[in-house]
Scaffold this motif. Structure first.
Motif, PDB file in Angstrom:
ATOM      1  N   ASP A   1     -39.686 -25.653  36.652  1.00  0.00           N
ATOM      2  CA  ASP A   1     -40.412 -26.558  35.765  1.00  0.00           C
ATOM      3  C   ASP A   1     -39.545 -27.107  34.637  1.00  0.00           C
ATOM      4  OD1 ASP A   1     -40.113 -24.218  34.397  1.00  0.00           O
ATOM      5  OD2 ASP A   1     -42.208 -24.057  33.739  1.00  0.00           O
TER       6      ASP A   1
ATOM      7  N   THR B   1     -37.329 -29.677  34.034  1.00  0.00           N
ATOM      8  CA  THR B   1     -36.758 -30.934  34.510  1.00  0.00           C
ATOM      9  C   THR B   1     -35.568 -31.365  33.676  1.00  0.00           C
ATOM     10  OG1 THR B   1     -38.927 -31.614  35.342  1.00  0.00           O
ATOM     11  CG2 THR B   1     -37.277 -33.340  35.070  1.00  0.00           C
TER      12      THR B   1
ATOM     13  N   GLU C   1     -47.974 -35.571  45.362  1.00  0.00           N
ATOM     14  CA  GLU C   1     -47.824 -34.147  45.118  1.00  0.00           C
ATOM     15  C   GLU C   1     -47.879 -33.348  46.414  1.00  0.00           C
ATOM     16  OE1 GLU C   1     -50.763 -33.027  42.229  1.00  0.00           O
ATOM     17  OE2 GLU C   1     -49.276 -33.083  40.623  1.00  0.00           O
TER      18      GLU C   1
ATOM     19  N   GLN D   1     -48.246 -26.199  46.122  1.00  0.00           N
ATOM     20  CA  GLN D   1     -47.449 -25.447  45.158  1.00  0.00           C
ATOM     21  C   GLN D   1     -46.910 -24.155  45.761  1.00  0.00           C
ATOM     22  OE1 GLN D   1     -46.746 -26.255  41.988  1.00  0.00           O
ATOM     23  NE2 GLN D   1     -48.001 -28.069  41.719  1.00  0.00           N
TER      24      GLN D   1
ATOM     25  N   ARG E   1     -42.811 -27.045  44.277  1.00  0.00           N
ATOM     26  CA  ARG E   1     -43.162 -26.995  42.849  1.00  0.00           C
ATOM     27  C   ARG E   1     -42.172 -27.811  42.029  1.00  0.00           C
ATOM     28  NH1 ARG E   1     -44.251 -21.555  44.398  1.00  0.00           N
ATOM     29  NH2 ARG E   1     -42.239 -20.815  43.571  1.00  0.00           N
ATOM     30  N   TRP E   2     -40.872 -27.715  42.381  1.00  0.00           N
ATOM     31  CA  TRP E   2     -39.866 -28.522  41.672  1.00  0.00           C
ATOM     32  C   TRP E   2     -40.127 -30.009  41.875  1.00  0.00           C
ATOM     33  CZ3 TRP E   2     -36.620 -32.030  44.078  1.00  0.00           C
ATOM     34  CH2 TRP E   2     -35.675 -32.644  43.256  1.00  0.00           C
TER      35      TRP E   2
ATOM     36  N   ARG F   1     -42.997 -31.439  39.764  1.00  0.00           N
ATOM     37  CA  ARG F   1     -42.654 -31.605  38.356  1.00  0.00           C
ATOM     38  C   ARG F   1     -41.643 -32.735  38.166  1.00  0.00           C
ATOM     39  NH1 ARG F   1     -43.677 -28.135  33.997  1.00  0.00           N
ATOM     40  NH2 ARG F   1     -42.962 -29.196  32.105  1.00  0.00           N
TER      41      ARG F   1
ATOM     42  N   GLU G   1     -41.989 -36.673  36.265  1.00  0.00           N
ATOM     43  CA  GLU G   1     -41.294 -36.997  35.018  1.00  0.00           C
ATOM     44  C   GLU G   1     -40.199 -38.046  35.186  1.00  0.00           C
ATOM     45  OE1 GLU G   1     -40.017 -33.621  32.763  1.00  0.00           O
ATOM     46  OE2 GLU G   1     -41.753 -32.409  33.357  1.00  0.00           O
TER      47      GLU G   1
END
Length: 405
Positions: A121, A123, A168, A171, A177-178, A181, A185
């Motif tokens: 998480d 970034t 998405e 998870q 998961r990476w 996130r 962003e």
């Protein structure tokens, strides 16, 4: 794409001519300037001047050609000088980046993998590590003329107004998961701007399917129009027309995985993520590939349920792409073993009747559906091709112009 276009002034015309002749020599190695001049929309004297400038810039060289048996001295041939320029290609994933140095003659000079050990998480920490790895690689090659950095990764390219929820993943695993996130962003444009600012070098950004498709374009007829399917974290697709990623017909082809078929997206099944979920292995990208390769060799029956589900969906996808785009052929690859790509193609047979030429039609310039010669392993190479090929990159003109004395 026209290799010449409409120049605004004499200097711009000269820069475009330099890029066009460089591409022509790459397309026809050892052809003479007279032979190439017949293909150009300018005089032989202009051709001679352009070739001489490229030789003086260290991008072309003259070479002897074998005697043809005809009388007189044979024309000397032309060849691209690999050391005349370079691109640093960067393929990034959740825990590493692959760095490849590719020369002007499209040869991979070196390649290595650099681990990126940051929290899933984090970034900003990931971007700092990526920028540091690229900056260090540029410093390591300080004696070479590196024209640009070509970046590829699992990113949507230039898609406006797409909610993050649409891309998405589950998870369940760290790469998923990476991605959730990171993609939330950073857009492709933001990634390119950050790297260019911190590394001080022009940056070109591709997604993985675009980069792999550009690699495949190097071994296909220049005039071909083909679709490239990449089974990665999601389902990637790109459309290549005359050696370039299509900028008009299908600019956002990489989002094909979001098409819904019988209640689920194509990516849910026709991807490496869908495959590992089907056979119930908990291994992230980078760790997954050798596990799948071993299973494909030792226990190939483990994949039967996935192939039974994927075959009809893949057949639908091929029919959809052919009806929509009329491609000369469709290439398939991915982060899954080569034998499994072959079995997936076999599971889609027989293909439905289509608007394209039949598979056995002698007018075909490439197979209707086939395993790509350049697969996922060629992604860094393909990204570099996307920069150094004038067919693929009209901005090559600016890169050459920056090197004129």
């Amino acid at each position: 794409m026209s290799l010449f276009g409409t120049a605004l002034n004499t200097n711009e015309a000269r820069n475009r001519n330099l890029a066009a002749v460089l591409q022509a020599v790459r397309d026809r190695p050892t052809a003479s300037r007279k032979e190439l001049g017949r293909l150009m929309p300018f005089s032989l004297q202009t051709m001679t001047n352009v070739v001489q400038e490229l030789i003086d810039m260290g991008m072309l060289q003259e070479v002897d050609r074998p005697a043809s048996g005809s009388r007189g001295n044979p024309h000397r041939g032309l060849q691209v000088v690999g050391g005349g320029g370079f691109v640093l290609a960067v393929q990034f994933r959740w825990n590493a980046c692959i760095l490849a140095l590719v020369d002007l003659d499209l040869n991979v000079q070196s390649q290595r993998t650099i681990a990126i050990d940051t929290a899933e998480d984090d970034t900003e920490g990931y971007m700092r590590a990526l920028c540091n790895a690229v900056s260090q690689a540029l410093q390591d090659e300080a004696g070479k003329d590196i024209w640009a950095v070509a970046v590829s990764g699992p990113l949507p390219i230039g898609v406006l107004n797409m909610p993050h929820s649409a891309i998405e993943f589950s998870q369940r695993l760290p790469d998923q998961r990476w991605f959730n996130r990171f993609a939330g962003e950073y857009t492709s444009a933001m990634l390119g701007e950050r790297l260019a600012r911190e590394c001080g070098t022009p940056v070109f950004v591709f997604n993985n399917s675009q980069a792999a498709a550009l690699a495949e374009a190097q071994v296909r007829p220049h005039e071909s129009r083909f679709v490239y399917i990449l089974a990665g974290l999601g389902l990637g697709t790109s459309f290549i027309s005359s050696g370039a990623v299509s900028r008009d017909v299908w600019k956002h082809g990489g989002e094909m995985g979001h098409v819904v078929y019988r209640g689920q997206t194509l990516s849910a099944v026709l991807s490496a993520s869908g495959l590992r979920r089907s056979i119930n292995i908990d291994a992230a990208h980078g760790e997954m590939e050798p596990i799948l390769a071993r299973m494909a060799e030792e226990t190939p029956e483990r994949f039967d349920p996935w192939l039974h589900e994927a075959g009809p969906i893949f057949r639908f996808l091929i029919n959809f792409l052919e009806a929509a785009l009329w491609p000369d052929g469709i290439a398939v690859s991915g982060f899954i073993p080569t034998p499994l790509i072959d079995r997936l193609i076999e599971a889609a047979m027989p293909l439905q009747g289509s608007v394209v030429l039949p598979a056995d039609d002698p007018r075909r310039i490439m197979p209707r559906l086939y395993r790509a010669r350049h697969g996922a392993e060629a992604i860094p190479f393909g990204a570099a091709c996307g920069v150094l090929s004038y067919r693929a990159n009209p901005d090559l003109v600016a890169l050459i112009a920056a090197r004129r004395s």
